[in-house]
Design a protein around this motif. Structure first.
Motif, PDB file in Angstrom:
ATOM      1  N   LEU A 147       0.879  -1.227   0.002  1.00  0.00           N
ATOM      2  CA  LEU A 147       0.156   0.029   0.056  1.00  0.00           C
ATOM      3  C   LEU A 147       1.044   1.280   0.027  1.00  0.00           C
ATOM      4  CD1 LEU A 147      -2.267  -1.051   2.968  1.00  0.00           C
ATOM      5  CD2 LEU A 147      -2.916  -1.051   0.457  1.00  0.00           C
ATOM      6  N   GLN A 148       0.544   2.307  -0.935  1.00  0.00           N
ATOM      7  CA  GLN A 148       1.406   3.396  -1.063  1.00  0.00           C
ATOM      8  C   GLN A 148       0.797   4.310   0.105  1.00  0.00           C
ATOM      9  OE1 GLN A 148       1.006   5.809  -4.416  1.00  0.00           O
ATOM     10  NE2 GLN A 148       2.548   7.239  -4.024  1.00  0.00           N
ATOM     11  N   THR A 149       1.546   4.957   0.691  1.00  0.00           N
ATOM     12  CA  THR A 149       1.307   5.942   1.822  1.00  0.00           C
ATOM     13  C   THR A 149       1.372   7.496   1.633  1.00  0.00           C
ATOM     14  OG1 THR A 149       3.524   5.799   2.746  1.00  0.00           O
ATOM     15  CG2 THR A 149       1.856   4.501   3.748  1.00  0.00           C
ATOM     16  N   ASN A 150       0.822   8.296   2.057  1.00  0.00           N
ATOM     17  CA  ASN A 150       0.874   9.522   2.269  1.00  0.00           C
ATOM     18  C   ASN A 150       1.742  10.020   3.144  1.00  0.00           C
ATOM     19  OD1 ASN A 150      -1.507  10.299   0.297  1.00  0.00           O
ATOM     20  ND2 ASN A 150      -2.689   9.495   2.129  1.00  0.00           N
ATOM     21  N   PRO A 151       2.196  11.467   3.167  1.00  0.00           N
ATOM     22  CA  PRO A 151       3.294  11.623   4.015  1.00  0.00           C
ATOM     23  C   PRO A 151       2.986  11.624   5.471  1.00  0.00           C
ATOM     24  CG  PRO A 151       3.211  13.328   2.351  1.00  0.00           C
ATOM     25  CD  PRO A 151       2.142  12.370   2.006  1.00  0.00           C
ATOM     26  N   ASP A 152       1.750  11.367   5.973  1.00  0.00           N
ATOM     27  CA  ASP A 152       1.337  11.482   7.361  1.00  0.00           C
ATOM     28  C   ASP A 152       1.210   9.746   7.593  1.00  0.00           C
ATOM     29  OD1 ASP A 152      -1.105  10.954   5.896  1.00  0.00           O
ATOM     30  OD2 ASP A 152      -2.185  12.329   6.830  1.00  0.00           O
ATOM     31  N   LYS A 153       1.613   9.037   6.672  1.00  0.00           N
ATOM     32  CA  LYS A 153       1.386   7.381   6.926  1.00  0.00           C
ATOM     33  C   LYS A 153       0.021   6.723   6.583  1.00  0.00           C
ATOM     34  CE  LYS A 153       3.336   8.325  10.864  1.00  0.00           C
ATOM     35  NZ  LYS A 153       4.060   8.186  12.166  1.00  0.00           N
ATOM     36  N   THR A 154      -0.894   7.703   6.384  1.00  0.00           N
ATOM     37  CA  THR A 154      -2.302   7.181   5.758  1.00  0.00           C
ATOM     38  C   THR A 154      -2.145   6.564   4.453  1.00  0.00           C
ATOM     39  OG1 THR A 154      -2.836   9.475   5.126  1.00  0.00           O
ATOM     40  CG2 THR A 154      -3.563   8.942   7.535  1.00  0.00           C
ATOM     41  N   ILE A 155      -3.258   5.731   4.062  1.00  0.00           N
ATOM     42  CA  ILE A 155      -3.078   5.033   2.881  1.00  0.00           C
ATOM     43  C   ILE A 155      -3.449   5.862   1.642  1.00  0.00           C
ATOM     44  CG2 ILE A 155      -3.718   2.865   1.558  1.00  0.00           C
ATOM     45  CD1 ILE A 155      -1.654   2.574   4.083  1.00  0.00           C
ATOM     46  N   LYS A 156      -2.559   5.726   0.535  1.00  0.00           N
ATOM     47  CA  LYS A 156      -3.068   6.555  -0.519  1.00  0.00           C
ATOM     48  C   LYS A 156      -3.609   5.716  -1.647  1.00  0.00           C
ATOM     49  CE  LYS A 156      -1.068   9.467  -4.171  1.00  0.00           C
ATOM     50  NZ  LYS A 156      -0.044  10.059  -4.854  1.00  0.00           N
ATOM     51  N   ARG A 157      -3.086   4.421  -1.643  1.00  0.00           N
ATOM     52  CA  ARG A 157      -3.836   3.561  -2.639  1.00  0.00           C
ATOM     53  C   ARG A 157      -3.178   2.201  -2.789  1.00  0.00           C
ATOM     54  NH1 ARG A 157      -0.509   2.711  -6.797  1.00  0.00           N
ATOM     55  NH2 ARG A 157       0.646   4.516  -7.403  1.00  0.00           N
ATOM     56  N   PRO A 158      -3.830   1.034  -2.953  1.00  0.00           N
ATOM     57  CA  PRO A 158      -3.203  -0.147  -3.093  1.00  0.00           C
ATOM     58  C   PRO A 158      -2.171  -0.184  -4.356  1.00  0.00           C
ATOM     59  CG  PRO A 158      -5.537  -0.638  -2.879  1.00  0.00           C
ATOM     60  CD  PRO A 158      -5.261   0.823  -3.170  1.00  0.00           C
ATOM     61  N   LYS A 159      -1.060  -0.683  -4.247  1.00  0.00           N
ATOM     62  CA  LYS A 159      -0.058  -0.909  -5.513  1.00  0.00           C
ATOM     63  C   LYS A 159      -0.345  -2.101  -6.071  1.00  0.00           C
ATOM     64  CE  LYS A 159       3.607   1.113  -2.624  1.00  0.00           C
ATOM     65  NZ  LYS A 159       5.075   0.890  -2.069  1.00  0.00           N
ATOM     66  N   LEU A 160       0.163  -2.358  -7.162  1.00  0.00           N
ATOM     67  CA  LEU A 160       0.119  -3.442  -8.199  1.00  0.00           C
ATOM     68  C   LEU A 160       0.421  -4.769  -7.414  1.00  0.00           C
ATOM     69  CD1 LEU A 160      -0.832  -4.278 -11.149  1.00  0.00           C
ATOM     70  CD2 LEU A 160       1.605  -4.097 -11.816  1.00  0.00           C
ATOM     71  N   ALA A 161       1.388  -4.911  -6.583  1.00  0.00           N
ATOM     72  CA  ALA A 161       1.700  -5.828  -5.573  1.00  0.00           C
ATOM     73  C   ALA A 161       0.668  -6.149  -5.052  1.00  0.00           C
ATOM     74  CB  ALA A 161       2.892  -5.593  -4.930  1.00  0.00           C
ATOM     75  N   TYR A 162      -0.037  -5.402  -4.324  1.00  0.00           N
ATOM     76  CA  TYR A 162      -1.119  -5.865  -3.585  1.00  0.00           C
ATOM     77  C   TYR A 162      -2.207  -6.957  -4.362  1.00  0.00           C
ATOM     78  CZ  TYR A 162      -5.484  -5.231  -0.413  1.00  0.00           C
ATOM     79  OH  TYR A 162      -6.463  -5.519   0.359  1.00  0.00           O
ATOM     80  N   GLN A 163      -2.631  -6.447  -5.531  1.00  0.00           N
ATOM     81  CA  GLN A 163      -3.432  -7.437  -6.173  1.00  0.00           C
ATOM     82  C   GLN A 163      -2.854  -8.538  -6.674  1.00  0.00           C
ATOM     83  OE1 GLN A 163      -5.560  -5.630 -10.195  1.00  0.00           O
ATOM     84  NE2 GLN A 163      -3.577  -6.604 -10.883  1.00  0.00           N
ATOM     85  N   ALA A 164      -1.438  -8.629  -6.995  1.00  0.00           N
ATOM     86  CA  ALA A 164      -0.950  -9.833  -7.130  1.00  0.00           C
ATOM     87  C   ALA A 164      -0.750 -10.685  -6.223  1.00  0.00           C
ATOM     88  CB  ALA A 164       0.530  -9.307  -7.678  1.00  0.00           C
ATOM     89  N   ALA A 165      -0.612 -10.087  -4.848  1.00  0.00           N
ATOM     90  CA  ALA A 165      -0.621 -11.033  -3.423  1.00  0.00           C
ATOM     91  C   ALA A 165      -1.974 -11.428  -3.245  1.00  0.00           C
ATOM     92  CB  ALA A 165      -0.103  -9.950  -2.304  1.00  0.00           C
ATOM     93  N   GLN A 166      -3.034 -10.769  -3.583  1.00  0.00           N
ATOM     94  CA  GLN A 166      -4.318 -11.300  -3.438  1.00  0.00           C
ATOM     95  C   GLN A 166      -4.617 -12.636  -4.082  1.00  0.00           C
ATOM     96  OE1 GLN A 166      -6.734  -7.380  -4.483  1.00  0.00           O
ATOM     97  NE2 GLN A 166      -7.696  -8.102  -2.718  1.00  0.00           N
ATOM     98  N   HIS A 167      -4.043 -12.621  -5.330  1.00  0.00           N
ATOM     99  CA  HIS A 167      -4.420 -13.719  -6.380  1.00  0.00           C
ATOM    100  C   HIS A 167      -3.600 -14.909  -5.542  1.00  0.00           C
ATOM    101  CE1 HIS A 167      -4.779 -10.364  -9.824  1.00  0.00           C
ATOM    102  NE2 HIS A 167      -6.051 -10.964  -9.081  1.00  0.00           N
ATOM    103  N   VAL A 168      -2.463 -14.727  -5.348  1.00  0.00           N
ATOM    104  CA  VAL A 168      -1.579 -15.938  -4.502  1.00  0.00           C
ATOM    105  C   VAL A 168      -2.299 -16.500  -3.137  1.00  0.00           C
ATOM    106  CG1 VAL A 168       0.410 -16.712  -3.421  1.00  0.00           C
ATOM    107  CG2 VAL A 168       0.542 -15.389  -5.757  1.00  0.00           C
TER     108      VAL A 168
END
Length: 473
Positions: A338-359
């Motif tokens: 998950l990509q973060t904002n400067p304050d450590k909150t979540i900006k969005r999932p990355k491509l690897a999040y989707q890939a990991a979900q599949h596995v």
């Protein structure tokens, strides 16, 4: 959502506003027949997959921001760090409120916490340091305080935490010896067992997979103390630019440990790739440029390379980590899914999040590795492992090219695969996108109980040939 197309060497790359380039193979007239469905952790009975939730003990990530992504990811366990110095800021007084807000919540999402007991606590003289590569506590006063904290945290969470890991990457501190860490481990492990007899104990969190002398000294100390049975699981990290290059050294470590205790289970305790150029990220593998695409490829190769060798995996990590001054390093470690904002909150999932979900969704306890079946492949650099789904009895074959570290652009190598398996309708699966393709009938044939697949496009990240009825899409 913004969508664009980029054609490279005959293969189609789909670019979306979701993340960095999202890669999908488009092979001639191969037909897309569906997309893998992902599953929430609560819908998965059991698996060997774990996700990293490290550094909450130093406030480098924000659990409350990423917790909603935890269940949908599909991992069944999460690695947490207990944080002695965060729990005990005043001598003899413990504040577990921060862990109370994490451990039960993770469990409620179907994700079992395993907790690492670390780091030191500088409020005590000789108490060690509260950071990566810090020294263990050494003074009599500090060791007594350590015992008291371990007793308090294990007592508090013994009904919620089934596994405890003792320390993290002790070999990073050059002053540590395997013998010293062995003594510290035995002290702590015996204390944990006295409170929670059924706890599973995890050693050693090795940063390196080549320091066999350190490992030998550690196990020699345990043997001396008649304490070899105090290790249930052995963890190691060992980052490598090409994840497939790690296994010869990992195997040497396994064989060494098994001379002491053949029942020790091996687990990749922390591994993952950055998602940004080297000018941006910190931490392991920072000397090379990375992207969200190469991160996804690398993570898939580590996960399925481990899984194909019977090694459980903790994928590092769920959220980008914001290290601050005073620790081992300063800056943002971009290995998060998950990509973060400067304050450590979540900006969005990355491509690897989707890939990991599949596995995580696909390779649960109902998919069985068949190590005795070795596929024949026409490309010597192609990795291949065979599985079957227990109930349906259908075959699944994972394939990828492991010749080098994952590349931004890679031309898949047409590969012939011959394997004993059970198929009625084989399909081809891209584990990054989740797209399921119909394999042209002219490209496979059966002879006895063996199947031969020809001209299968194998990229530098895992794909599958699978029995259609054995996957959920």
């Amino acid at each position: 959502m913004r969508i664009g197309l980029l054609v490279v060497a005959g293969f189609l790359f789909i670019q979306t506003g979701f993340a960095q380039p999202n890669v999908a193979l488009s092979q001639l007239d191969w037909k897309v027949v569906g997309k893998l469905k992902t599953r929430d952790a609560k819908a998965i009975k059991s698996s060997t997959w774990s996700i990293g939730g490290e550094t909450l003990d130093r406030d480098y990530t924000d659990y409350q921001s990423y917790k909603t992504y935890l269940g949908p990811l599909g991992a069944k366990r999460i690695r947490l760090q207990g944080g002695w110095s965060k729990c005990e800021k005043v001598k003899g007084q413990y504040d577990f409120a921060w862990l109370d807000a994490v451990i039960p919540d993770a469990a409620s999402r179907g994700v079992a916490p395993w907790v690492e007991l670390s780091y030191g606590n500088p409020i005590y003289e000789g108490g060690g340091e509260a950071k990566l590569a810090g020294h263990i506590p050494t003074s009599p006063q500090a060791l007594t305080a350590w015992d008291n904290w371990v007793r308090a945290i294990v007592t508090r969470y013994k009904n919620q935490v089934p596994e405890w890991e003792i320390w993290n990457e002790p070999d990073l501190n050059p002053a540590h010896t395997g013998t010293e860490i062995g003594q510290f481990y035995v002290r702590t492990a015996r204390l944990v067992k006295s409170i929670q007899p059924n706890a599973r104990l995890i050693a050693l969190g090795m940063a390196s997979v080549t320091k066999l002398g350190f490992v030998k000294d550690f196990y020699d100390e345990l043997k001396k103390e008649n304490a070899l049975d105090l290790v249930d699981i052995m963890t190691y990290h060992g980052y490598a630019h090409n994840p497939d290059s790690s296994y010869p050294n990992i195997e040497k470590m396994r064989q060494l440990v098994w001379t002491y205790n053949a029942n020790v289970v091996f687990m990749q305790g922390e591994n993952g790739a950055p998602s940004t150029p080297k000018a941006v990220t910190i931490g392991a593998l920072r000397d090379q440029d990375w992207s969200e695409l190469t991160q996804a490829k690398w993570d898939l190769r580590r996960m399925l390379g481990d899984h194909g060798r019977g090694i459980a995996t903790n994928l590092f990590t769920i959220s980008d980590i914001h290290y601050t001054a005073g620790d081992h390093m300063v800056g943002v470690n971009t290995k998060g899914l998950l990509q973060t904002n400067p304050d450590k909150t979540i900006k969005r999932p990355k491509l690897a999040y989707q890939a990991a979900q599949h596995v995580f969704s696909l390779f649960d306890d109902q998919v069985e590795l068949l190590p005795s079946i070795k596929p024949a492949v026409s490309q010597e650099t192609v990795m291949a492992f065979v599985y079957r789904r227990r109930k349906e009895n259908g075959s699944l074959i994972t394939l990828w090219n492991g010749e080098a570290r994952p590349a931004e652009e890679y031309i898949p190598k047409p590969t012939t695969v011959t394997v004993k398996g059970q198929f009625t309708q084989p399909v081809f699966v891209d584990l990054i996108t989740g797209h399921v393709y119909e394999i042209p009938k002219k490209q496979y044939q059966k002879s006895g109980d063996s199947w031969t697949f020809t001209e299968i496009p194998v990229p530098d990240y895992p794909v599958m040939i699978a029995e259609k009825s054995s996957i959920n899409f």
